[in-house]
Design a protein around this motif. Structure first.
Motif, mmCIF file in Angstrom:
data_model
loop_
_atom_site.group_PDB
_atom_site.id
_atom_site.type_symbol
_atom_site.label_atom_id
_atom_site.label_comp_id
_atom_site.label_asym_id
_atom_site.label_seq_id
_atom_site.Cartn_x
_atom_site.Cartn_y
_atom_site.Cartn_z
ATOM 1 N N UNK A 101 69.855 98.322 -20.242
ATOM 2 C CA UNK A 101 69.482 98.394 -18.828
ATOM 3 C C UNK A 101 68.966 97.046 -18.335
ATOM 4 N N UNK A 102 69.042 96.023 -19.183
ATOM 5 C CA UNK A 102 68.555 94.689 -18.843
ATOM 6 C C UNK A 102 69.668 93.849 -18.234
ATOM 7 N N UNK A 103 69.391 93.179 -17.140
ATOM 8 C CA UNK A 103 70.315 92.254 -16.478
ATOM 9 C C UNK A 103 71.705 92.867 -16.297
ATOM 10 N N UNK A 104 71.747 94.029 -15.683
ATOM 11 C CA UNK A 104 73.008 94.750 -15.470
ATOM 12 C C UNK A 104 73.555 94.423 -14.084
ATOM 13 N N UNK A 105 74.850 94.136 -14.044
ATOM 14 C CA UNK A 105 75.523 93.853 -12.776
ATOM 15 C C UNK A 105 76.737 94.767 -12.654
ATOM 16 N N UNK A 106 77.103 95.090 -11.416
ATOM 17 C CA UNK A 106 78.262 95.947 -11.179
ATOM 18 C C UNK A 106 79.523 95.098 -11.089
ATOM 19 N N UNK A 107 80.570 95.537 -11.768
ATOM 20 C CA UNK A 107 81.861 94.869 -11.735
ATOM 21 C C UNK A 107 82.947 95.935 -11.709
ATOM 22 N N UNK A 108 83.689 95.989 -10.615
ATOM 23 C CA UNK A 108 84.771 96.963 -10.437
ATOM 24 C C UNK A 108 84.322 98.386 -10.761
ATOM 25 N N UNK A 109 83.236 98.804 -10.119
ATOM 26 C CA UNK A 109 82.675 100.147 -10.256
ATOM 27 C C UNK A 109 82.145 100.474 -11.649
ATOM 28 N N UNK A 110 81.924 99.468 -12.476
ATOM 29 C CA UNK A 110 81.330 99.642 -13.800
ATOM 30 C C UNK A 110 80.129 98.715 -13.896
ATOM 31 N N UNK A 111 79.194 99.043 -14.764
ATOM 32 C CA UNK A 111 78.022 98.207 -14.964
ATOM 33 C C UNK A 111 78.121 97.507 -16.310
ATOM 34 N N UNK A 112 77.874 96.194 -16.307
ATOM 35 C CA UNK A 112 77.971 95.369 -17.513
ATOM 36 C C UNK A 112 76.739 94.466 -17.575
ATOM 37 N N UNK A 113 76.145 94.357 -18.765
ATOM 38 C CA UNK A 113 74.962 93.503 -18.908
ATOM 39 C C UNK A 113 75.371 92.053 -19.160
ATOM 40 N N UNK A 114 74.422 91.155 -18.979
ATOM 41 C CA UNK A 114 74.681 89.724 -19.141
ATOM 42 C C UNK A 114 75.100 89.388 -20.569
ATOM 43 N N UNK A 115 74.497 90.032 -21.562
ATOM 44 C CA UNK A 115 74.836 89.752 -22.958
ATOM 45 C C UNK A 115 76.299 90.114 -23.245
ATOM 46 N N UNK A 116 76.760 91.256 -22.773
ATOM 47 C CA UNK A 116 78.154 91.658 -22.995
ATOM 48 C C UNK A 116 79.110 90.757 -22.219
ATOM 49 N N UNK A 117 78.708 90.348 -21.014
ATOM 50 C CA UNK A 117 79.537 89.404 -20.258
ATOM 51 C C UNK A 117 79.695 88.095 -21.023
ATOM 52 N N UNK A 118 78.604 87.609 -21.613
ATOM 53 C CA UNK A 118 78.674 86.385 -22.413
ATOM 54 C C UNK A 118 79.592 86.568 -23.623
ATOM 55 N N UNK A 119 79.493 87.717 -24.285
ATOM 56 C CA UNK A 119 80.359 88.008 -25.432
ATOM 57 C C UNK A 119 81.830 88.028 -25.012
ATOM 58 N N UNK A 120 82.114 88.654 -23.867
ATOM 59 C CA UNK A 120 83.504 88.701 -23.389
ATOM 60 C C UNK A 120 84.005 87.305 -23.025
ATOM 61 N N UNK A 121 83.131 86.538 -22.406
ATOM 62 C CA UNK A 121 83.498 85.165 -22.046
ATOM 63 C C UNK A 121 83.836 84.354 -23.285
ATOM 64 N N UNK A 122 83.073 84.531 -24.367
ATOM 65 C CA UNK A 122 83.323 83.816 -25.611
ATOM 66 C C UNK A 122 84.665 84.221 -26.214
ATOM 67 N N UNK A 123 85.023 85.495 -26.110
ATOM 68 C CA UNK A 123 86.302 85.961 -26.643
ATOM 69 C C UNK A 123 87.460 85.365 -25.859
ATOM 70 N N UNK A 124 87.338 85.333 -24.546
ATOM 71 C CA UNK A 124 88.401 84.804 -23.694
ATOM 72 C C UNK A 124 88.611 83.305 -23.938
ATOM 73 N N UNK A 125 87.546 82.592 -24.216
ATOM 74 C CA UNK A 125 87.623 81.137 -24.369
ATOM 75 C C UNK A 125 87.835 80.680 -25.809
ATOM 76 N N UNK A 126 88.293 81.529 -26.683
ATOM 77 C CA UNK A 126 88.584 81.131 -28.079
ATOM 78 C C UNK A 126 89.820 80.297 -28.142
#
Length: 83
Positions: A58-83
């Motif tokens: 529930x920490x640092x949660x933002x809405x993206x396309x009707x879903x909620x994603x936290x900053x930590x998961x966004x960072x993890x996804x960003x790292x995967x995309x930029x491999x």
């Protein structure tokens, strides 16, 4: 959590009224979303707070396309995309 000792009856439509003193104490206003949880034979009402769809944080949660994603998961996804 101590019981508040307030008794309310369920009406014909299945509704109950939360006393003004409880709404004020827990900062609940008209139109606020409420989450209904069940634990065993207990029904728990909580103010709704969005959780990350991936990790349930529930920490640092933002809405993206009707879903909620936290900053930590966004960072993890960003790292995967930029491999």
């Amino acid at each position: 959590m101590r019981p508040a000792g307030v008794v309310r009856r369920v009406d014909q439509l299945g509704r109950i009224v939360l006393p003004k003193s409880l709404r004020k104490r827990y900062q609940m206003n008209e139109g606020d979303p409420v989450e209904i949880l069940v634990q065993g034979d207990h029904i728990i009402l909580e103010r709704y707070r969005p959780r990350c769809v991936f990790c349930a944080s529930m920490e640092q949660v933002a809405e993206f396309k009707d879903k909620f994603v936290c900053a930590a998961c966004l960072n993890d996804m960003h790292a995967i995309v930029n491999r």
